[in-house]
Design an enzyme around this catalytic site. Structure first.
Site, PDB file in Angstrom:
ATOM      1  N   ARG A  89       0.860  -1.175   0.000  1.00  0.00           N
ATOM      2  CA  ARG A  89       0.000   0.000   0.000  1.00  0.00           C
ATOM      3  C   ARG A  89       0.901   1.230   0.000  1.00  0.00           C
ATOM      4  O   ARG A  89       2.116   1.120   0.072  1.00  0.00           O
ATOM      5  CB  ARG A  89      -1.026  -0.003   1.149  1.00  0.00           C
ATOM      6  CG  ARG A  89      -0.718  -0.747   2.396  1.00  0.00           C
ATOM      7  CD  ARG A  89       0.268  -0.096   3.344  1.00  0.00           C
ATOM      8  NE  ARG A  89       0.058   1.326   3.470  1.00  0.00           N
ATOM      9  CZ  ARG A  89       1.015   2.199   3.661  1.00  0.00           C
ATOM     10  NH1 ARG A  89       2.289   1.803   3.737  1.00  0.00           N
ATOM     11  NH2 ARG A  89       0.790   3.474   3.769  1.00  0.00           N
ATOM     12  N   GLY A  90       0.263   2.412  -0.075  1.00  0.00           N
ATOM     13  CA  GLY A  90       1.038   3.645  -0.194  1.00  0.00           C
ATOM     14  C   GLY A  90       1.241   3.947  -1.671  1.00  0.00           C
ATOM     15  O   GLY A  90       1.559   3.049  -2.462  1.00  0.00           O
ATOM     16  N   ALA A  91       1.078   5.242  -2.021  1.00  0.00           N
ATOM     17  CA  ALA A  91       1.023   5.615  -3.444  1.00  0.00           C
ATOM     18  C   ALA A  91       2.218   5.106  -4.264  1.00  0.00           C
ATOM     19  O   ALA A  91       2.055   4.488  -5.319  1.00  0.00           O
ATOM     20  CB  ALA A  91       0.913   7.131  -3.558  1.00  0.00           C
TER      21      ALA A  91
ATOM     22  N   GLN B 160      -2.226   2.386   9.944  1.00  0.00           N
ATOM     23  CA  GLN B 160      -0.913   2.415   9.271  1.00  0.00           C
ATOM     24  C   GLN B 160       0.155   3.048  10.170  1.00  0.00           C
ATOM     25  O   GLN B 160       1.318   2.659  10.129  1.00  0.00           O
ATOM     26  CB  GLN B 160      -0.998   3.224   7.965  1.00  0.00           C
ATOM     27  CG  GLN B 160      -1.695   2.526   6.818  1.00  0.00           C
ATOM     28  CD  GLN B 160      -3.180   2.845   6.766  1.00  0.00           C
ATOM     29  OE1 GLN B 160      -3.787   3.194   7.768  1.00  0.00           O
ATOM     30  NE2 GLN B 160      -3.765   2.715   5.598  1.00  0.00           N
TER      31      GLN B 160
ATOM     32  N   ASP C 275      -1.616  10.722  -1.895  1.00  0.00           N
ATOM     33  CA  ASP C 275      -1.910   9.703  -2.913  1.00  0.00           C
ATOM     34  C   ASP C 275      -2.159  10.309  -4.275  1.00  0.00           C
ATOM     35  O   ASP C 275      -2.051   9.632  -5.304  1.00  0.00           O
ATOM     36  CB  ASP C 275      -3.125   8.872  -2.494  1.00  0.00           C
ATOM     37  CG  ASP C 275      -2.688   7.835  -1.493  1.00  0.00           C
ATOM     38  OD1 ASP C 275      -2.488   8.196  -0.325  1.00  0.00           O
ATOM     39  OD2 ASP C 275      -2.491   6.679  -1.901  1.00  0.00           O
TER      40      ASP C 275
ATOM     41  N   LYS D 161      -4.621  10.179   3.241  1.00  0.00           N
ATOM     42  CA  LYS D 161      -5.378   9.319   4.151  1.00  0.00           C
ATOM     43  C   LYS D 161      -6.392  10.111   4.963  1.00  0.00           C
ATOM     44  O   LYS D 161      -6.092  11.211   5.430  1.00  0.00           O
ATOM     45  CB  LYS D 161      -4.386   8.590   5.066  1.00  0.00           C
ATOM     46  CG  LYS D 161      -4.970   7.580   6.026  1.00  0.00           C
ATOM     47  CD  LYS D 161      -5.864   6.544   5.398  1.00  0.00           C
ATOM     48  CE  LYS D 161      -5.231   5.781   4.270  1.00  0.00           C
ATOM     49  NZ  LYS D 161      -6.169   4.873   3.571  1.00  0.00           N
TER      50      LYS D 161
END
Ligand code: MRU
Length: 369
Positions: free
Chosen positions: A54-56, A207, A248, A259
């Site tokens: 996950r994470g852009a 997260q 993102d 987020k």
């Protein structure tokens, strides 16, 4: 990034096995460090959709390698049709992160530069590797630009630790290496500037609690986990010097999707005259839109809110219910922080105001899009 003293990237191809990629299954962190192999486009789709990665930045790098896996499987006769279909499938895995479509489009564009299926397979691999290398390089570079901001505050405080608040995980785990919000922190640490990080837990997926606190701990950076609602209180009491978050997707006019809860941090920072910075590699800009409210906001399962996972007292992984059975939950996963609340953007080319003209000055080649 170092884990137990060993350097890791968050994604890497398996040497000697065509079409096989290694990732770290982030759902298991911080309690287990498990490397998972992805061998099909569906594996990649699932890993992105279900947040093994996950994470852009990492979503983008994974999509790039997903296209390489697709190229290994595609038949010579219908190569480009199959690649376009694979790209569409991967693009539908998560809607908000811009890097996903950016990476898929970059591989497709590179494939169009060569003729044979064999040459296209090689180009797909080289492009996926280039996306990953560039992600790490851009994060490292933006870290150097962000370090200057931390150094200025440190000087004003006479060398006392600079207190930085961050939200979610915009760290190494959200990219290929270094991270975006964390890169200036790592660069400051390397330059001998004392820092302390307030880590928002980041409900509902946590997260911050699961990833950012662990990542900073692995790197020996002083940090304290706080509830999402504590930030405003800390700001009112002079306990936060600056906020640095990731994004993102950022529009060409500087509106920032990040987020859920980021907007509230920006509001609290503005009310307390605390600078609010957004760190991003240029791959996260959406050059096609001005208004942040045009960015699709991902809705995830309500189960992420009504249940919580962790280790039980026996050390076994477990999920327990928080809310009563049948509770209705709406899981908005991102929000928009308007450009007017952002002090500056920190990119690999330097810092700029979050407005259309300043962004276009730094990235003139995209200004016409
Ligand atoms: O849902 P996630 O964990 O993929 O969301 C990640 C974030 O919101 C990060 O802050 C964001 O990706 C910016 S840094 C890449």
């Amino acid at each position: 990034m170092n884990i137990h003293g060993k350097h890791y990237r968050t994604i890497w191809p398996e040497i000697g096995k065509n079409g096989v990629i290694n990732i770290i299954d982030q759902r298991q962190l911080p309690h287990s460090f498990i490397v998972e192999q992805l061998c099909t486009v569906d594996d990649v789709f699932k890993a992105i959709r279900e947040m093994h990665v996950r994470g852009a930045g990492l979503i983008g790098a994974t999509a790039g390698f997903g296209m390489y896996i697709a190229a290994c499987k595609a038949s010579d006769d219908s190569f480009m049709e199959e690649m376009i279909k694979a790209g569409e499938h991967l693009n539908s895995s998560r809607p908000t992160a811009r890097n996903l479509k950016w990476a898929v489009d970059r591989v497709l564009a590179a494939l169009n530069q060569v003729e044979s299926a064999a040459a296209k397979r090689k180009v797909a691999f080289d492009t996926a590797c280039a996306i990953a290398d560039e992600d790490a390089d851009f994060c490292k570079r933006l870290g150097e630009h962000g370090k200057e901001l931390i150094a200025e505050i440190s000087k004003k405080k006479g060398g006392k630790p600079v207190n930085i608040l961050t939200h979610c995980n915009a760290g190494w785990l959200a990219f290929v290496d270094y991270g975006s919000a964390t890169a200036p922190i790592y660069a400051a640490r390397d330059a001998g500037i004392p820092v302390h990080v307030w880590v928002d837990e980041t409900r509902p997926w946590n997260q911050g609690a699961k990833l950012t606190a662990w990542e900073l701990q692995q790197e020996g950076i002083d940090n304290t986990l706080i509830t999402d609602n504590a930030g405003g209180h800390l700001m009112q009491h002079g306990m936060v010097d600056m906020v640095i978050v990731g994004t993102d997707r950022t529009t060409r006019a500087g509106d920032v999707a990040n987020k859920i809860g980021t907007y509230l941090k920006a509001l609290a920072a503005r009310d307390n005259s605390i600078p609010f910075y957004v760190a991003l590699p240029s791959s996260t800009f959406d050059w096609t839109i001005d208004n942040g409210y045009d960015i699709p906001i991902e809705m995830r399962s309500g189960d992420e809110i009504t249940k919580i996972s962790g280790l039980d007292p026996s050390g076994a992984a477990n999920t327990v219910a928080i809310a009563a059975p049948g509770t209705k939950a709406a899981n908005y996963s991102f929000d928009i922080t308007p450009a007017r609340l952002v002090t500056e953007l920190i990119t690999e080319r330097g810092r700029c105001k979050a407005d259309k003209m300043a962004i276009a000055e730094l990235f003139p080649e995209y200004a016409h899009l």
